[in-house]
Motif scaffolding. Structure first.
Motif, short mmCIF file in Angstrom:
data_model
loop_
_atom_site.label_atom_id
_atom_site.label_comp_id
_atom_site.label_asym_id
_atom_site.label_seq_id
_atom_site.Cartn_x
_atom_site.Cartn_y
_atom_site.Cartn_z
N LEU A 14 53.18 38.95 64.48
CA LEU A 14 52.84 38.37 65.35
C LEU A 14 52.74 37.16 65.64
CD1 LEU A 14 52.54 41.87 68.14
CD2 LEU A 14 55.38 40.71 67.34
N THR A 15 53.14 36.75 64.67
CA THR A 15 52.68 35.37 64.98
C THR A 15 52.59 34.53 66.21
OG1 THR A 15 54.53 34.33 63.86
CG2 THR A 15 52.45 34.89 62.40
N SER A 16 53.57 34.87 67.43
CA SER A 16 53.93 33.83 67.94
C SER A 16 53.75 35.03 69.59
CB SER A 16 55.04 33.25 68.76
OG SER A 16 55.71 33.64 68.22
N ALA A 17 52.83 35.33 69.33
CA ALA A 17 52.62 36.85 70.93
C ALA A 17 51.51 35.88 71.51
CB ALA A 17 52.17 38.09 69.99
N THR A 18 51.55 36.78 72.59
CA THR A 18 50.46 36.23 73.45
C THR A 18 49.26 37.16 73.12
OG1 THR A 18 50.32 38.05 74.80
CG2 THR A 18 51.11 35.21 75.44
N GLU A 19 48.14 37.25 73.73
CA GLU A 19 46.63 38.13 73.54
C GLU A 19 46.87 39.08 73.80
OE1 GLU A 19 42.73 36.44 73.74
OE2 GLU A 19 43.46 34.77 73.54
N ILE A 20 47.88 39.60 75.63
CA ILE A 20 48.18 40.96 76.24
C ILE A 20 49.10 41.39 74.79
CG2 ILE A 20 48.86 41.91 77.80
CD1 ILE A 20 47.52 39.55 79.10
N GLU A 21 50.08 41.06 74.35
CA GLU A 21 50.90 41.45 73.31
C GLU A 21 50.23 42.02 72.14
OE1 GLU A 21 54.63 38.91 75.14
OE2 GLU A 21 54.00 38.21 73.35
N ILE A 22 49.79 40.79 71.65
CA ILE A 22 48.30 41.98 70.40
C ILE A 22 47.80 43.14 71.03
CG2 ILE A 22 46.48 41.26 68.92
CD1 ILE A 22 49.10 39.21 68.29
N PHE A 23 47.06 43.31 71.96
CA PHE A 23 46.26 44.14 73.04
C PHE A 23 47.57 45.10 72.57
CE2 PHE A 23 44.93 46.44 75.80
CZ PHE A 23 43.92 47.14 75.37
N SER A 24 48.52 45.07 73.43
CA SER A 24 49.27 46.23 73.59
C SER A 24 49.93 46.90 72.51
CB SER A 24 50.53 45.63 74.64
OG SER A 24 50.98 46.40 74.76
N LYS A 25 50.20 45.90 71.69
CA LYS A 25 50.83 46.74 71.11
C LYS A 25 49.51 47.07 69.50
CE LYS A 25 53.38 47.17 66.93
NZ LYS A 25 55.09 47.78 66.90
N LEU A 26 48.25 46.46 69.62
CA LEU A 26 46.99 47.49 68.87
C LEU A 26 46.77 48.92 69.50
CD1 LEU A 26 44.58 44.65 68.04
CD2 LEU A 26 46.45 45.69 66.35
N ARG A 27 47.26 48.64 70.86
CA ARG A 27 46.55 50.52 71.32
C ARG A 27 48.04 51.05 70.82
NH1 ARG A 27 42.88 52.66 72.07
NH2 ARG A 27 44.43 54.96 71.37
N GLU A 28 49.16 50.42 71.13
CA GLU A 28 50.52 51.46 70.91
C GLU A 28 49.72 52.10 69.44
OE1 GLU A 28 54.22 49.78 71.23
OE2 GLU A 28 54.69 50.76 70.01
N LEU A 29 50.21 51.27 68.63
CA LEU A 29 49.66 51.61 66.50
C LEU A 29 48.29 53.23 66.99
CD1 LEU A 29 50.22 48.67 64.93
CD2 LEU A 29 51.82 50.43 65.15
N ARG A 30 47.10 52.35 67.90
CA ARG A 30 46.13 53.14 67.57
C ARG A 30 46.34 54.96 68.05
NH1 ARG A 30 42.24 56.15 67.16
NH2 ARG A 30 40.15 55.82 67.70
N ASN A 31 47.60 54.66 69.16
CA ASN A 31 47.31 56.11 70.31
C ASN A 31 47.80 57.07 68.44
OD1 ASN A 31 46.65 55.48 72.00
ND2 ASN A 31 48.42 54.68 73.37
N HIS A 32 48.58 56.70 67.27
CA HIS A 32 49.62 57.19 66.81
C HIS A 32 48.53 57.47 65.59
CE1 HIS A 32 52.32 57.24 69.17
NE2 HIS A 32 52.67 56.10 69.72
N TYR A 33 47.16 56.72 65.40
CA TYR A 33 46.48 56.69 64.35
C TYR A 33 45.51 57.54 63.63
CZ TYR A 33 43.57 54.30 60.38
OH TYR A 33 42.84 54.88 59.25
#
Ligand code: ZN
Ligand code: FE
Length: 280
Positions: free
Chosen positions: A261-280
């Motif tokens: 996600l090289t052109s994503a905003t910080e909030i988009e990165i945060f959101s993606k990390l949080r979502e991935l962590r929900n299933h980790y």
């Protein structure tokens, strides 16, 4: 009681925080983690006579610690309404009817309490510690933290964890991102007292995105040693979290590339990390 709790208590009750908070006014002040449930810590601050507890989800281990240390409970601090943080309040108030309870103004509680939010400051009179309150919507909408600028202490409930952050049960990723940013700008030597022992699992999650981050690798090694000896991985510090917590590193290029996600905003990165962590 699971063996691990009994096992931890001896270590924990002799665990003494000898950091910056012990000043000339408070040379006897100690902060002790009381393990509860599977992975909660109920933090207890005391001066040898009076004490404050934070998020007592269960009364029994608190009452046991109070008896063992011969302490009177004068204050209860609540960060949010989840049962594992408030389940012991009513029973503790029965044992210590004069204790004051502080809790988030935006949430409903069926025990007597003083409702507070970011517009308030409180003073733990017996312990001589003033706290400012931070509103941290995300995990719950009313979630607050207790911050002492004088003693560099932060009780942040389920918002910031060792190398991680709380799940978004009520708030949006944007709200949680901004809540975490409020904590990120606190002085780097602030001691971070989170409510759950999730650090090791969070570190292995973080290493998927920054496998070459030396501070992250070092933290994993030292946390494995602590946990292997039955010692809490907390308190952490803001400095350590800034260096190793992916949820505070959403501007990091390596994390962006790892997520593709090289052109994503910080909030988009945060959101993606949080979502991935929900299933980790
Ligand atoms: Zn919670
Ligand atoms: Fe919790």
């Amino acid at each position: 009681m699971p063996a691990v709790v009994a096992d931890l208590s001896d270590t924990l009750l002799t665990f003494e925080y000898t950091g910056q908070m012990i000043d000339s006014m408070n040379h006897n002040l100690q902060i002790i983690p009381i393990p509860a449930f599977k992975d909660n810590y109920i933090w207890l601050m005391h001066n040898g006579a009076q004490c404050t507890v934070v998020d007592p989800g269960d009364a029994a281990p608190v009452i046991e610690a109070l008896k063992r240390l011969n302490l009177i409970l004068t204050t209860i601090l609540i960060t949010h309404h989840h049962h594992d943080h408030i389940g012991g309040v009513t029973e503790l108030l029965e044992a210590f009817p004069k204790a004051l309870v502080y809790a988030p103004a935006l949430e409903q509680y069926d025990f007597n309490h003083i409702a507070i939010n970011e517009t308030n400051t409180i003073e733990l009179k017996d312990l001589n510690i003033p706290f400012t309150i931070l509103d941290l919507p995300g995990h719950t909408l009313g979630h607050i933290a207790y911050y002492s600028a004088a003693h560099k202490l932060l009780f942040c409930g389920d918002t910031l964890f060792g190398a991680g952050c709380g799940r978004l049960f009520e708030g949006t990723p944007t709200q949680m991102y901004h809540s975490l940013q409020k904590l990120a700008v606190l002085p780097s030597n602030t001691a971070v007292y989170s409510t759950h022992e999730y650090t090791l699992h969070n570190l292995s999650f973080a290493l998927m995105f920054e496998p070459h981050n030396h501070k992250l690798l070092n933290r994993q090694k030292s946390t494995q040693e602590l946990r292997g000896a039955g010692i809490p991985s907390l308190p952490s510090t803001i400095e350590l979290e800034l260096a190793t917590n992916p949820f505070l590193r959403c501007n990091n290029k390596e994390i962006h590339s790892a997520l593709k996600l090289t052109s994503a905003t910080e909030i988009e990165i945060f959101s993606k990390l949080r979502e991935l962590r929900n299933h980790y």
